[in-house]
Motif scaffolding. Structure first.
Motif, PDB file in Angstrom:
ATOM      1  N   ASN A 157       9.177 -16.837  13.195  1.00  0.00           N
ATOM      2  CA  ASN A 157       9.948 -15.611  12.971  1.00  0.00           C
ATOM      3  C   ASN A 157       9.683 -14.956  11.603  1.00  0.00           C
ATOM      4  OD1 ASN A 157      11.203 -17.494  11.424  1.00  0.00           O
ATOM      5  ND2 ASN A 157      13.235 -17.239  12.297  1.00  0.00           N
ATOM      6  N   THR A 158       8.624 -15.370  10.938  1.00  0.00           N
ATOM      7  CA  THR A 158       8.268 -14.700   9.683  1.00  0.00           C
ATOM      8  C   THR A 158       7.702 -13.318  10.011  1.00  0.00           C
ATOM      9  OG1 THR A 158       7.635 -16.852   8.827  1.00  0.00           O
ATOM     10  CG2 THR A 158       6.983 -14.960   7.517  1.00  0.00           C
ATOM     11  N   VAL A 159       8.272 -12.287   9.409  1.00  0.00           N
ATOM     12  CA  VAL A 159       7.833 -10.923   9.719  1.00  0.00           C
ATOM     13  C   VAL A 159       6.671 -10.541   8.801  1.00  0.00           C
ATOM     14  CG1 VAL A 159       8.534  -8.516   9.881  1.00  0.00           C
ATOM     15  CG2 VAL A 159      10.181 -10.322  10.439  1.00  0.00           C
ATOM     16  N   LYS A 160       5.626  -9.997   9.412  1.00  0.00           N
ATOM     17  CA  LYS A 160       4.434  -9.667   8.625  1.00  0.00           C
ATOM     18  C   LYS A 160       4.135  -8.176   8.676  1.00  0.00           C
ATOM     19  CE  LYS A 160       2.622 -14.102  10.002  1.00  0.00           C
ATOM     20  NZ  LYS A 160       2.817 -14.456  11.392  1.00  0.00           N
ATOM     21  N   MET A 161       3.841  -7.646   7.505  1.00  0.00           N
ATOM     22  CA  MET A 161       3.499  -6.230   7.436  1.00  0.00           C
ATOM     23  C   MET A 161       2.137  -6.039   6.779  1.00  0.00           C
ATOM     24  SD  MET A 161       5.491  -3.146   5.576  1.00  0.00           S
ATOM     25  CE  MET A 161       6.247  -2.414   7.009  1.00  0.00           C
ATOM     26  N   LEU A 162       1.287  -5.263   7.427  1.00  0.00           N
ATOM     27  CA  LEU A 162      -0.013  -4.929   6.865  1.00  0.00           C
ATOM     28  C   LEU A 162       0.118  -3.620   6.090  1.00  0.00           C
ATOM     29  CD1 LEU A 162      -3.073  -5.557   6.767  1.00  0.00           C
ATOM     30  CD2 LEU A 162      -3.311  -4.167   8.832  1.00  0.00           C
ATOM     31  N   VAL A 163      -0.375  -3.617   4.856  1.00  0.00           N
ATOM     32  CA  VAL A 163      -0.268  -2.427   4.013  1.00  0.00           C
ATOM     33  C   VAL A 163      -1.661  -2.007   3.527  1.00  0.00           C
ATOM     34  CG1 VAL A 163       0.607  -1.540   1.814  1.00  0.00           C
ATOM     35  CG2 VAL A 163       2.094  -2.921   3.259  1.00  0.00           C
ATOM     36  N   GLY A 164      -2.061  -0.791   3.880  1.00  0.00           N
ATOM     37  CA  GLY A 164      -3.304  -0.217   3.366  1.00  0.00           C
ATOM     38  C   GLY A 164      -2.961   0.600   2.133  1.00  0.00           C
ATOM     39  N   ASN A 165      -3.353   0.115   0.977  1.00  0.00           N
ATOM     40  CA  ASN A 165      -2.928   0.753  -0.274  1.00  0.00           C
ATOM     41  C   ASN A 165      -4.040   1.625  -0.880  1.00  0.00           C
ATOM     42  OD1 ASN A 165      -1.056   1.131  -2.471  1.00  0.00           O
ATOM     43  ND2 ASN A 165      -2.238  -0.344  -3.669  1.00  0.00           N
ATOM     44  N   LYS A 166      -3.660   2.470  -1.824  1.00  0.00           N
ATOM     45  CA  LYS A 166      -4.537   3.383  -2.588  1.00  0.00           C
ATOM     46  C   LYS A 166      -4.959   4.619  -1.786  1.00  0.00           C
ATOM     47  CE  LYS A 166      -6.303  -0.341  -5.537  1.00  0.00           C
ATOM     48  NZ  LYS A 166      -7.372  -0.802  -6.429  1.00  0.00           N
ATOM     49  N   THR A 167      -4.052   5.124  -0.965  1.00  0.00           N
ATOM     50  CA  THR A 167      -4.367   6.308  -0.150  1.00  0.00           C
ATOM     51  C   THR A 167      -4.574   7.565  -0.996  1.00  0.00           C
ATOM     52  OG1 THR A 167      -1.995   6.667   0.101  1.00  0.00           O
ATOM     53  CG2 THR A 167      -3.121   5.539   1.912  1.00  0.00           C
ATOM     54  N   ASP A 168      -4.162   7.525  -2.261  1.00  0.00           N
ATOM     55  CA  ASP A 168      -4.357   8.699  -3.132  1.00  0.00           C
ATOM     56  C   ASP A 168      -5.820   8.869  -3.532  1.00  0.00           C
ATOM     57  OD1 ASP A 168      -4.589   7.426  -6.187  1.00  0.00           O
ATOM     58  OD2 ASP A 168      -3.490   6.180  -4.794  1.00  0.00           O
ATOM     59  N   LYS A 169      -6.633   7.811  -3.369  1.00  0.00           N
ATOM     60  CA  LYS A 169      -8.021   7.888  -3.822  1.00  0.00           C
ATOM     61  C   LYS A 169      -8.896   8.586  -2.779  1.00  0.00           C
ATOM     62  CE  LYS A 169      -9.782   4.527  -6.343  1.00  0.00           C
ATOM     63  NZ  LYS A 169     -10.239   3.148  -6.680  1.00  0.00           N
ATOM     64  N   PRO A 170      -9.897   9.323  -3.205  1.00  0.00           N
ATOM     65  CA  PRO A 170     -10.694  10.110  -2.273  1.00  0.00           C
ATOM     66  C   PRO A 170     -11.759   9.299  -1.512  1.00  0.00           C
ATOM     67  CG  PRO A 170     -11.425  10.500  -4.530  1.00  0.00           C
ATOM     68  CD  PRO A 170     -10.263   9.555  -4.618  1.00  0.00           C
ATOM     69  N   ASP A 171     -12.179   8.182  -2.075  1.00  0.00           N
ATOM     70  CA  ASP A 171     -13.320   7.442  -1.515  1.00  0.00           C
ATOM     71  C   ASP A 171     -12.908   6.379  -0.498  1.00  0.00           C
ATOM     72  OD1 ASP A 171     -11.965   6.370  -3.624  1.00  0.00           O
ATOM     73  OD2 ASP A 171     -13.692   5.405  -4.557  1.00  0.00           O
ATOM     74  N   ARG A 172     -12.306   6.804   0.564  1.00  0.00           N
ATOM     75  CA  ARG A 172     -11.791   5.898   1.579  1.00  0.00           C
ATOM     76  C   ARG A 172     -12.919   5.206   2.360  1.00  0.00           C
ATOM     77  NH1 ARG A 172      -7.103   5.507   5.241  1.00  0.00           N
ATOM     78  NH2 ARG A 172      -5.633   6.929   4.275  1.00  0.00           N
ATOM     79  N   GLU A 173     -12.743   3.896   2.611  1.00  0.00           N
ATOM     80  CA  GLU A 173     -13.722   3.169   3.445  1.00  0.00           C
ATOM     81  C   GLU A 173     -13.081   2.624   4.719  1.00  0.00           C
ATOM     82  OE1 GLU A 173     -15.656   0.062   1.191  1.00  0.00           O
ATOM     83  OE2 GLU A 173     -16.686   1.498  -0.120  1.00  0.00           O
ATOM     84  N   VAL A 174     -11.753   2.664   4.777  1.00  0.00           N
ATOM     85  CA  VAL A 174     -11.055   2.186   5.976  1.00  0.00           C
ATOM     86  C   VAL A 174     -10.118   3.293   6.452  1.00  0.00           C
ATOM     87  CG1 VAL A 174      -9.631   0.363   6.989  1.00  0.00           C
ATOM     88  CG2 VAL A 174     -11.074  -0.159   5.003  1.00  0.00           C
ATOM     89  N   GLU A 175     -10.365   3.766   7.663  1.00  0.00           N
ATOM     90  CA  GLU A 175      -9.529   4.840   8.224  1.00  0.00           C
ATOM     91  C   GLU A 175      -8.168   4.296   8.645  1.00  0.00           C
ATOM     92  OE1 GLU A 175     -10.227   7.969   8.054  1.00  0.00           O
ATOM     93  OE2 GLU A 175     -12.178   7.458   7.196  1.00  0.00           O
ATOM     94  N   ARG A 176      -7.195   5.185   8.681  1.00  0.00           N
ATOM     95  CA  ARG A 176      -5.847   4.800   9.063  1.00  0.00           C
ATOM     96  C   ARG A 176      -5.829   4.147  10.453  1.00  0.00           C
ATOM     97  NH1 ARG A 176      -1.224   6.117  11.473  1.00  0.00           N
ATOM     98  NH2 ARG A 176       0.639   5.586  10.268  1.00  0.00           N
ATOM     99  N   ARG A 177      -6.598   4.757  11.382  1.00  0.00           N
ATOM    100  CA  ARG A 177      -6.562   4.245  12.760  1.00  0.00           C
ATOM    101  C   ARG A 177      -7.146   2.831  12.853  1.00  0.00           C
ATOM    102  NH1 ARG A 177     -11.704   4.670  13.950  1.00  0.00           N
ATOM    103  NH2 ARG A 177     -12.746   6.425  12.955  1.00  0.00           N
TER     104      ARG A 177
END
Ligand code: GDP
Length: 172
Positions: free
Chosen positions: A113-133
């Motif tokens: 029952n441990t709840v896990k959340m994935l967080v993609g951080n640094k969305t303010d930066k322009p050089d994204r390598e991992v898309e939201r989807r």
């Protein structure tokens, strides 16, 4: 029950420099340091939060740099109700590294029952390598909550912790 006095233990995990300490600083103190030095370890913060009328005391642990070895002391995981698994949306390697963190979680978090959340951080930066989807897809596949954040601009940070705590309160 109004939830007063409930203490919830959360831990932050993920590769070095993805922004774990920054997320904790942003959430607990509302501040951001453009150049946190690895030696300045945040370690642990307590923050009171009211969620759905429940007052919850959050004890949030940061890795203090141990994650450089991509493994953490088992005691870090003890008694954890919520896990914030962080990657950097501008560094693909921190996203592909998630698999090994999840393997480690399986070993050390015996409570299902441990709840896990994935967080993609640094969305303010322009050089994204991992898309939201991509993040969303991975999270779905592995039954994780998912949110994107910027510890710098504050975007999504409050929301991430709130969602996690709501889920924890709903979990028997
Ligand atoms: P940790 O090793 O995972 O705890 O990462 P840190 O919190 O030490 O952050 C590593 C670096 O990334 C620091 O220079 C932070 O200022 C920077 N950083 C963290 N979060 C963000 C963010 O959301 N946006 C930007 N632009 N920089 C960030």
């Amino acid at each position: 029950m109004d939830g007063t006095g409930i203490t919830v233990k959360l831990i932050l995990i993920g590769d070095s420099a993805v922004g774990k300490s920054s997320l904790l600083l942003r959430f607990a103190e509302g501040s951001f340091e453009p150049s946190i030095k690895p030696t300045i370890c945040v370690d642990f913060k307590v923050k009171k939060m009211v969620v759905d009328g429940h007052t919850v005391q959050l004890a949030i642990w940061d890795t203090a740099g141990q994650e450089r070895f991509r493994t953490l002391n088992p005691s870090y995981y003890r008694g954890t109700q919520g896990i914030v698994l962080v990657y950097d949306v501008t560094r693909k390697d921190t996203f592909t590294g998630l698999e090994s963190w999840l393997n480690e979680l399986e070993i050390y978090t015996t409570k299902s029952n441990t709840v896990k959340m994935l967080v993609g951080n640094k969305t303010d930066k322009p050089d994204r390598e991992v898309e939201r989807r991509e993040g969303l897809q991975f999270a779905k596949k592995r039954s994780l909550l998912f949110i994107e954040t910027s510890a710098k601009t504050e975007d999504g940070v409050q929301h991430a912790f709130e969602e996690l705590v709501i889920k924890i309160l709903q979990t028997p």
